[in-house]
Scaffold this motif. Sequence first.
Motif, PDB file in Angstrom:
ATOM      1  N   VAL A 187      15.658 132.893 -25.176  1.00 47.36           N
ATOM      2  CA  VAL A 187      15.091 133.213 -26.483  1.00 47.36           C
ATOM      3  C   VAL A 187      16.188 133.312 -27.532  1.00 47.36           C
ATOM      4  CG1 VAL A 187      13.793 134.940 -27.804  1.00 47.36           C
ATOM      5  CG2 VAL A 187      13.202 134.495 -25.412  1.00 47.36           C
ATOM      6  N   SER A 188      15.879 132.818 -28.718  1.00 48.89           N
ATOM      7  CA  SER A 188      16.755 132.995 -29.870  1.00 48.89           C
ATOM      8  C   SER A 188      15.880 133.183 -31.104  1.00 48.89           C
ATOM      9  CB  SER A 188      17.658 131.770 -30.050  1.00 48.89           C
ATOM     10  OG  SER A 188      18.557 131.971 -31.129  1.00 48.89           O
ATOM     11  N   GLY A 189      16.455 133.807 -32.113  1.00 50.85           N
ATOM     12  CA  GLY A 189      15.751 133.990 -33.375  1.00 50.85           C
ATOM     13  C   GLY A 189      16.678 133.711 -34.533  1.00 50.85           C
ATOM     14  N   THR A 190      16.086 133.342 -35.650  1.00 53.94           N
ATOM     15  CA  THR A 190      16.863 133.082 -36.855  1.00 53.94           C
ATOM     16  C   THR A 190      16.004 133.348 -38.083  1.00 53.94           C
ATOM     17  OG1 THR A 190      18.178 131.446 -38.068  1.00 53.94           O
ATOM     18  CG2 THR A 190      16.302 130.606 -36.830  1.00 53.94           C
ATOM     19  N   SER A 191      16.671 133.660 -39.165  1.00 52.77           N
ATOM     20  CA  SER A 191      15.991 133.802 -40.453  1.00 52.77           C
ATOM     21  C   SER A 191      16.339 132.647 -41.380  1.00 52.77           C
ATOM     22  CB  SER A 191      16.365 135.144 -41.100  1.00 52.77           C
ATOM     23  OG  SER A 191      15.742 136.192 -40.405  1.00 52.77           O
ATOM     24  N   LEU A 192      16.867 131.576 -40.808  1.00 47.68           N
ATOM     25  CA  LEU A 192      17.242 130.424 -41.606  1.00 47.68           C
ATOM     26  C   LEU A 192      16.088 129.422 -41.653  1.00 47.68           C
ATOM     27  CD1 LEU A 192      20.917 130.180 -40.353  1.00 47.68           C
ATOM     28  CD2 LEU A 192      20.060 131.222 -42.467  1.00 47.68           C
ATOM     29  N   ASP A 193      16.324 128.251 -42.260  1.00 47.42           N
ATOM     30  CA  ASP A 193      15.237 127.307 -42.507  1.00 47.42           C
ATOM     31  C   ASP A 193      14.845 126.518 -41.250  1.00 47.42           C
ATOM     32  OD1 ASP A 193      17.048 125.180 -42.221  1.00 47.42           O
ATOM     33  OD2 ASP A 193      17.413 125.066 -44.365  1.00 47.42           O
ATOM     34  N   LYS A 194      13.798 125.697 -41.411  1.00 47.29           N
ATOM     35  CA  LYS A 194      13.193 124.969 -40.302  1.00 47.29           C
ATOM     36  C   LYS A 194      14.182 124.063 -39.583  1.00 47.29           C
ATOM     37  CE  LYS A 194       9.112 122.155 -39.319  1.00 47.29           C
ATOM     38  NZ  LYS A 194       7.896 121.569 -39.894  1.00 47.29           N
ATOM     39  N   SER A 195      15.076 123.418 -40.299  1.00 47.10           N
ATOM     40  CA  SER A 195      16.034 122.523 -39.643  1.00 47.10           C
ATOM     41  C   SER A 195      16.970 123.299 -38.723  1.00 47.10           C
ATOM     42  CB  SER A 195      16.839 121.722 -40.678  1.00 47.10           C
ATOM     43  OG  SER A 195      17.652 122.581 -41.463  1.00 47.10           O
ATOM     44  N   ILE A 196      17.329 124.512 -39.114  1.00 48.15           N
ATOM     45  CA  ILE A 196      18.182 125.356 -38.267  1.00 48.15           C
ATOM     46  C   ILE A 196      17.404 125.798 -37.024  1.00 48.15           C
ATOM     47  CG2 ILE A 196      19.478 127.513 -38.129  1.00 48.15           C
ATOM     48  CD1 ILE A 196      20.791 125.349 -39.912  1.00 48.15           C
ATOM     49  N   ALA A 198      12.989 129.046 -26.162  1.00 45.17           N
ATOM     50  CA  ALA A 198      12.119 129.509 -27.246  1.00 45.17           C
ATOM     51  C   ALA A 198      12.976 129.919 -28.429  1.00 45.17           C
ATOM     52  CB  ALA A 198      11.270 130.695 -26.791  1.00 45.17           C
ATOM     53  N   VAL A 199      12.575 129.482 -29.615  1.00 46.33           N
ATOM     54  CA  VAL A 199      13.264 129.884 -30.837  1.00 46.33           C
ATOM     55  C   VAL A 199      12.215 130.341 -31.839  1.00 46.33           C
ATOM     56  CG1 VAL A 199      14.791 129.204 -32.714  1.00 46.33           C
ATOM     57  CG2 VAL A 199      15.157 128.267 -30.421  1.00 46.33           C
ATOM     58  N   VAL A 200      12.481 131.507 -32.418  1.00 48.56           N
ATOM     59  CA  VAL A 200      11.603 132.090 -33.428  1.00 48.56           C
ATOM     60  C   VAL A 200      12.279 131.956 -34.782  1.00 48.56           C
ATOM     61  CG1 VAL A 200      10.501 134.218 -34.226  1.00 48.56           C
ATOM     62  CG2 VAL A 200      10.663 133.734 -31.755  1.00 48.56           C
ATOM     63  N   GLY A 201      11.602 131.312 -35.707  1.00 48.96           N
ATOM     64  CA  GLY A 201      12.071 131.200 -37.081  1.00 48.96           C
ATOM     65  C   GLY A 201      11.270 132.162 -37.943  1.00 48.96           C
ATOM     66  N   PHE A 202      11.860 133.315 -38.226  1.00 50.47           N
ATOM     67  CA  PHE A 202      11.119 134.338 -38.973  1.00 50.47           C
ATOM     68  C   PHE A 202      10.767 133.860 -40.376  1.00 50.47           C
ATOM     69  CE2 PHE A 202      12.947 136.975 -35.630  1.00 50.47           C
ATOM     70  CZ  PHE A 202      11.847 137.750 -35.280  1.00 50.47           C
ATOM     71  N   ARG A 203      11.729 133.357 -41.127  1.00 55.38           N
ATOM     72  CA  ARG A 203      11.443 132.891 -42.487  1.00 55.38           C
ATOM     73  C   ARG A 203      10.621 131.608 -42.472  1.00 55.38           C
ATOM     74  NH1 ARG A 203      15.865 131.283 -46.982  1.00 55.38           N
ATOM     75  NH2 ARG A 203      16.713 130.357 -45.108  1.00 55.38           N
ATOM     76  N   ALA A 204      10.922 130.714 -41.540  1.00 57.27           N
ATOM     77  CA  ALA A 204      10.253 129.415 -41.475  1.00 57.27           C
ATOM     78  C   ALA A 204       8.823 129.500 -40.925  1.00 57.27           C
ATOM     79  CB  ALA A 204      11.076 128.457 -40.616  1.00 57.27           C
ATOM     80  N   GLN A 205       8.429 130.685 -40.416  1.00 55.45           N
ATOM     81  CA  GLN A 205       7.101 130.869 -39.841  1.00 55.45           C
ATOM     82  C   GLN A 205       6.850 129.856 -38.726  1.00 55.45           C
ATOM     83  OE1 GLN A 205       5.611 131.545 -44.273  1.00 55.45           O
ATOM     84  NE2 GLN A 205       3.890 131.346 -42.876  1.00 55.45           N
ATOM     85  N   LEU A 206       7.801 129.791 -37.803  1.00 50.82           N
ATOM     86  CA  LEU A 206       7.797 128.763 -36.776  1.00 50.82           C
ATOM     87  C   LEU A 206       8.287 129.343 -35.451  1.00 50.82           C
ATOM     88  CD1 LEU A 206       7.600 125.699 -36.060  1.00 50.82           C
ATOM     89  CD2 LEU A 206       9.958 125.488 -36.901  1.00 50.82           C
ATOM     90  N   ILE A 207       7.552 129.080 -34.382  1.00 55.24           N
ATOM     91  CA  ILE A 207       7.972 129.464 -33.040  1.00 55.24           C
ATOM     92  C   ILE A 207       7.916 128.200 -32.173  1.00 55.24           C
ATOM     93  CG2 ILE A 207       7.531 130.907 -31.009  1.00 55.24           C
ATOM     94  CD1 ILE A 207       6.084 132.878 -32.916  1.00 55.24           C
ATOM     95  N   LEU A 208       9.051 127.842 -31.603  1.00 54.24           N
ATOM     96  CA  LEU A 208       9.172 126.645 -30.788  1.00 54.24           C
ATOM     97  C   LEU A 208       9.353 127.028 -29.328  1.00 54.24           C
ATOM     98  CD1 LEU A 208      11.809 124.701 -32.935  1.00 54.24           C
ATOM     99  CD2 LEU A 208       9.317 124.567 -33.096  1.00 54.24           C
ATOM    100  N   LEU A 209       8.588 126.386 -28.448  1.00 51.25           N
ATOM    101  CA  LEU A 209       8.752 126.503 -27.000  1.00 51.25           C
ATOM    102  C   LEU A 209       8.987 125.108 -26.460  1.00 51.25           C
ATOM    103  CD1 LEU A 209       5.785 128.856 -25.951  1.00 51.25           C
ATOM    104  CD2 LEU A 209       8.156 129.508 -26.398  1.00 51.25           C
TER     105      LEU A 209
END
Length: 170
Positions: free
Chosen positions: A119-128, A152-163
């Motif tokens: 798992v990882s998380g970021t508050s950066l944009d969708k490309s990141i 799994a990566v959670v993009g808090f600002r991008a409103q995106l969760i990738l599995l």
Amino acid sequence: MANRHYALTPPVAGSYLEAARVSLDKHHISPKEFTLENDKVESMAKVEWDSADDRVKATWANTDDATCFGAYALALAATELLRGMFAIKRADRLTGADYYIAPIGEDMEDLENWFRLEVSGTSLDKSIVKNRLKQKVEQTKQGNSNIPAIAAVVGFRAQLILLQTVDESS
């Protein structure tokens, strides 16, 4: 979460949820629609949370910690929702993962249906967020484990969760 995820005691699940609230509050007001990508298949989910009060914000004032631990909450929730899998054990160092997950009701000693979850998380944009997923896939491949993996990566600002299921051959 603690009632469904064996590897999350109530205090741990509560802290992950607090961190998620702080991370979500930085960019949004509840509720928000998040895009979920499960092996590149998109769906949507409404994420609802109570705003963090000043004490919770003070507790999670370290942005890196809030992002990391908040990502655990959202990634585990997404894994439960999309794959029917639950945290059953915290992974040890050098395994290339944070948790072991399996379908509900699995024998705790039978590793056959287990996956590693990184798992990882970021508050950066969708490309990141998408680039971070590639990094996490590679990290699982380097792990000292032969158990299949999901990144799994959670993009808090991008409103995106990738599995992404990790294909060891690529």
